[in-house]
Design a protein around this motif. Structure first.
Motif, PDB file in Angstrom:
ATOM      1  N   LEU A  58     -22.890  -7.178  48.962  1.00 30.45           N
ATOM      2  CA  LEU A  58     -24.305  -6.987  49.267  1.00 30.45           C
ATOM      3  C   LEU A  58     -24.526  -5.515  49.579  1.00 30.45           C
ATOM      4  O   LEU A  58     -23.816  -4.942  50.414  1.00 30.45           O
ATOM      5  N   PHE A  59     -25.450  -4.891  48.856  1.00 34.85           N
ATOM      6  CA  PHE A  59     -25.815  -3.492  49.109  1.00 34.85           C
ATOM      7  C   PHE A  59     -27.167  -3.491  49.798  1.00 34.85           C
ATOM      8  O   PHE A  59     -28.118  -4.096  49.285  1.00 34.85           O
ATOM      9  N   ARG A  60     -27.276  -2.857  50.949  1.00 38.63           N
ATOM     10  CA  ARG A  60     -28.562  -2.718  51.656  1.00 38.63           C
ATOM     11  C   ARG A  60     -28.976  -1.245  51.549  1.00 38.63           C
ATOM     12  O   ARG A  60     -28.450  -0.397  52.270  1.00 38.63           O
ATOM     13  N   LEU A  73     -24.494  12.157  38.777  1.00 39.00           N
ATOM     14  CA  LEU A  73     -24.358  10.821  38.225  1.00 39.00           C
ATOM     15  C   LEU A  73     -22.915  10.392  38.417  1.00 39.00           C
ATOM     16  O   LEU A  73     -22.035  11.234  38.652  1.00 39.00           O
ATOM     17  N   GLU A  74     -22.663   9.102  38.298  1.00 41.04           N
ATOM     18  CA  GLU A  74     -21.302   8.578  38.389  1.00 41.04           C
ATOM     19  C   GLU A  74     -21.070   7.571  37.264  1.00 41.04           C
ATOM     20  O   GLU A  74     -22.014   7.116  36.614  1.00 41.04           O
ATOM     21  N   ARG A  75     -19.837   7.238  37.037  1.00 42.08           N
ATOM     22  CA  ARG A  75     -19.531   6.159  36.097  1.00 42.08           C
ATOM     23  C   ARG A  75     -18.307   5.389  36.584  1.00 42.08           C
ATOM     24  O   ARG A  75     -17.499   5.927  37.376  1.00 42.08           O
ATOM     25  N   HIS A  76     -18.211   4.150  36.108  1.00 43.53           N
ATOM     26  CA  HIS A  76     -17.091   3.274  36.448  1.00 43.53           C
ATOM     27  C   HIS A  76     -16.391   2.905  35.135  1.00 43.53           C
ATOM     28  O   HIS A  76     -16.811   1.967  34.449  1.00 43.53           O
ATOM     29  N   PRO A  77     -15.357   3.662  34.770  1.00 43.17           N
ATOM     30  CA  PRO A  77     -14.767   3.463  33.437  1.00 43.17           C
ATOM     31  C   PRO A  77     -13.996   2.154  33.273  1.00 43.17           C
ATOM     32  O   PRO A  77     -13.772   1.708  32.147  1.00 43.17           O
ATOM     33  N   SER A  80     -17.664  -3.149  34.673  1.00 47.56           N
ATOM     34  CA  SER A  80     -19.129  -3.132  34.711  1.00 47.56           C
ATOM     35  C   SER A  80     -19.603  -3.118  36.164  1.00 47.56           C
ATOM     36  O   SER A  80     -18.817  -3.291  37.099  1.00 47.56           O
ATOM     37  N   GLN A  81     -20.897  -2.903  36.350  1.00 46.19           N
ATOM     38  CA  GLN A  81     -21.486  -2.977  37.692  1.00 46.19           C
ATOM     39  C   GLN A  81     -22.901  -3.518  37.569  1.00 46.19           C
ATOM     40  O   GLN A  81     -23.736  -2.919  36.865  1.00 46.19           O
ATOM     41  N   ALA A  82     -23.154  -4.647  38.209  1.00 44.79           N
ATOM     42  CA  ALA A  82     -24.460  -5.308  38.118  1.00 44.79           C
ATOM     43  C   ALA A  82     -25.166  -5.246  39.468  1.00 44.79           C
ATOM     44  O   ALA A  82     -24.525  -5.413  40.517  1.00 44.79           O
ATOM     45  N   PHE A  83     -26.486  -5.026  39.427  1.00 43.40           N
ATOM     46  CA  PHE A  83     -27.332  -5.002  40.623  1.00 43.40           C
ATOM     47  C   PHE A  83     -28.389  -6.079  40.488  1.00 43.40           C
ATOM     48  O   PHE A  83     -29.162  -6.075  39.510  1.00 43.40           O
ATOM     49  N   LEU A  84     -28.431  -7.002  41.434  1.00 41.00           N
ATOM     50  CA  LEU A  84     -29.367  -8.129  41.393  1.00 41.00           C
ATOM     51  C   LEU A  84     -30.195  -8.089  42.674  1.00 41.00           C
ATOM     52  O   LEU A  84     -29.682  -8.382  43.763  1.00 41.00           O
ATOM     53  N   TRP A 125     -22.994   6.357  32.564  1.00 44.57           N
ATOM     54  CA  TRP A 125     -23.364   7.243  33.689  1.00 44.57           C
ATOM     55  C   TRP A 125     -24.610   6.682  34.360  1.00 44.57           C
ATOM     56  O   TRP A 125     -25.551   6.253  33.694  1.00 44.57           O
ATOM     57  N   HIS A 126     -24.601   6.669  35.684  1.00 44.95           N
ATOM     58  CA  HIS A 126     -25.774   6.158  36.430  1.00 44.95           C
ATOM     59  C   HIS A 126     -25.813   6.815  37.806  1.00 44.95           C
ATOM     60  O   HIS A 126     -24.796   7.286  38.331  1.00 44.95           O
ATOM     61  N   HIS A 127     -27.025   6.788  38.399  1.00 39.98           N
ATOM     62  CA  HIS A 127     -27.119   7.276  39.773  1.00 39.98           C
ATOM     63  C   HIS A 127     -26.859   6.091  40.715  1.00 39.98           C
ATOM     64  O   HIS A 127     -27.247   4.970  40.432  1.00 39.98           O
ATOM     65  N   PRO A 128     -26.203   6.322  41.842  1.00 45.57           N
ATOM     66  CA  PRO A 128     -26.092   5.247  42.830  1.00 45.57           C
ATOM     67  C   PRO A 128     -27.460   4.686  43.208  1.00 45.57           C
ATOM     68  O   PRO A 128     -28.488   5.329  43.009  1.00 45.57           O
ATOM     69  N   LEU A 129     -27.386   3.508  43.814  1.00 43.74           N
ATOM     70  CA  LEU A 129     -28.581   2.699  44.081  1.00 43.74           C
ATOM     71  C   LEU A 129     -29.796   3.532  44.509  1.00 43.74           C
ATOM     72  O   LEU A 129     -29.701   4.366  45.409  1.00 43.74           O
ATOM     73  N   LEU A 130     -30.910   3.257  43.873  1.00 40.10           N
ATOM     74  CA  LEU A 130     -32.162   3.957  44.176  1.00 40.10           C
ATOM     75  C   LEU A 130     -33.244   2.945  44.558  1.00 40.10           C
ATOM     76  O   LEU A 130     -34.108   2.581  43.757  1.00 40.10           O
TER      77      LEU A 130
HETATM   78  N1  LIG Z   1     -20.141   3.368  45.436  1.00 40.41           N
HETATM   79  C1  LIG Z   1     -20.637   2.192  45.158  1.00 40.41           C
HETATM   80  O1  LIG Z   1     -20.005   1.182  45.383  1.00 40.41           O
HETATM   81  N2  LIG Z   1     -21.897   2.139  44.613  1.00 40.41           N
HETATM   82  C2  LIG Z   1     -22.232   2.891  43.439  1.00 40.41           C
HETATM   83  O2  LIG Z   1     -21.260   2.613  42.433  1.00 40.41           O
HETATM   84  C3  LIG Z   1     -23.594   2.561  42.944  1.00 40.41           C
HETATM   85  O3  LIG Z   1     -23.812   2.553  41.698  1.00 40.41           O
HETATM   86  O4  LIG Z   1     -24.491   2.347  43.810  1.00 40.41           O
END
Ligand SMILES: NC(=O)N[C@@H](O)C(=O)O
Ligand code: NI
Length: 164
Positions: A58-60, A73-77, A80-84, A125-130
C-alpha cells in the motif's frame, strides 16, 4: 522552460508503456458466480522475472503541487509495477519509453481518471507516484527479489507538468 500538459489516459495512448487497468480497458469480460458478478478479465501483464516474486503493498502518497517539475525518472528492469488507486481522485502518470536514457522531449504525461489503474511494463521510465489533491492510497503490485530493480536518471532539464 519545458512545460507539458497532461493528456487523457487511455489504453491505446498508454500501450507503449504498459496497460491501463479499468473496466473500460478490459479485452474480455464475462459473467460469473451464477450471474452475480461481472469479470473484467486479465487486465495487465504482471511480471517479476524468473528469480523474483510479485508482492502487493500500500502506497500512501502526499499530493503534489502543480505545475510539477519532473527532474528525474526511474525504471524497474526486472519486473512490472502496477498502481491501483483506492480512492476516487485523479493522479498523474509521467513516463518515457523503455531503453535509452530519456530526453526531456520524450517525456509523456497522463492524467489518470478516478478508477483507472496503470501497470508499467519492465524497464519503462516513469516518475514515482504523483498523487494529486489529497493524500491518496494505492495498491501497488511489483517485484521483490534479488538484483537492482530500480535505476534512476536525472533529466537534462526539468519538464514542468500541468493538468489539462
Ligand atoms: N520506490 C518505490 O517503491 N516506488 C517507485 O517505484 C514508484 O514508482 O513510486
Ligand atoms: Ni516505480
Amino acid at each position: 522552460m519545458i512545460t507539458l500538459t497532461a493528456s487523457t489516459l487511455s489504453a491505446d495512448a498508454f500501450a507503449p508503456f504498459g496497460q491501463v487497468l479499468s473496466a473500460a480497458s478490459a479485452a474480455r469480460q464475462f459473467t460469473i458466480n451464477g450471474g452475480n458478478t461481472e469479470r473484467f478479465h486479465d487486465l495487465a501483464e504482471l511480471s517479476a522475472g524468473a528469480d523474483g516474486r510479485l508482492i502487493v503493498s500500500l502506497f500512501r502518497g502526499q499530493p503534489r503541487a502543480l505545475p510539477f517539475a519532473v527532474s528525474m525518472l526511474e525504471r524497474h528492469p526486472l519486473g512490472s509495477q502496477a498502481f491501483l488507486p483506492l480512492g476516487e481522485r485523479p493522479y498523474l502518470v509521467v513516463v518515457a519509453p523503455p531503453g535509452a536514457p530519456p530526453s526531456p522531449a520524450s517525456v509523456r504525461a497522463f492524467l489518470a481518471a478516478p478508477g483507472q489503474g496503470v501497470n508499467y511494463a519492465p524497464g519503462v521510465w516513469h516518475h514515482p507516484l504523483l498523487a494529486l489533491d489529497a493524500v491518496s492510497d494505492f495498491w501497488v503490485i511489483d517485484r521483490a527479489g534479488p538484483g537492482d530493480n530500480c535505476e534512476e536518471i536525472t533529466l537534462a532539464e526539468p519538464v514542468w507538468v500541468q493538468r489539462p
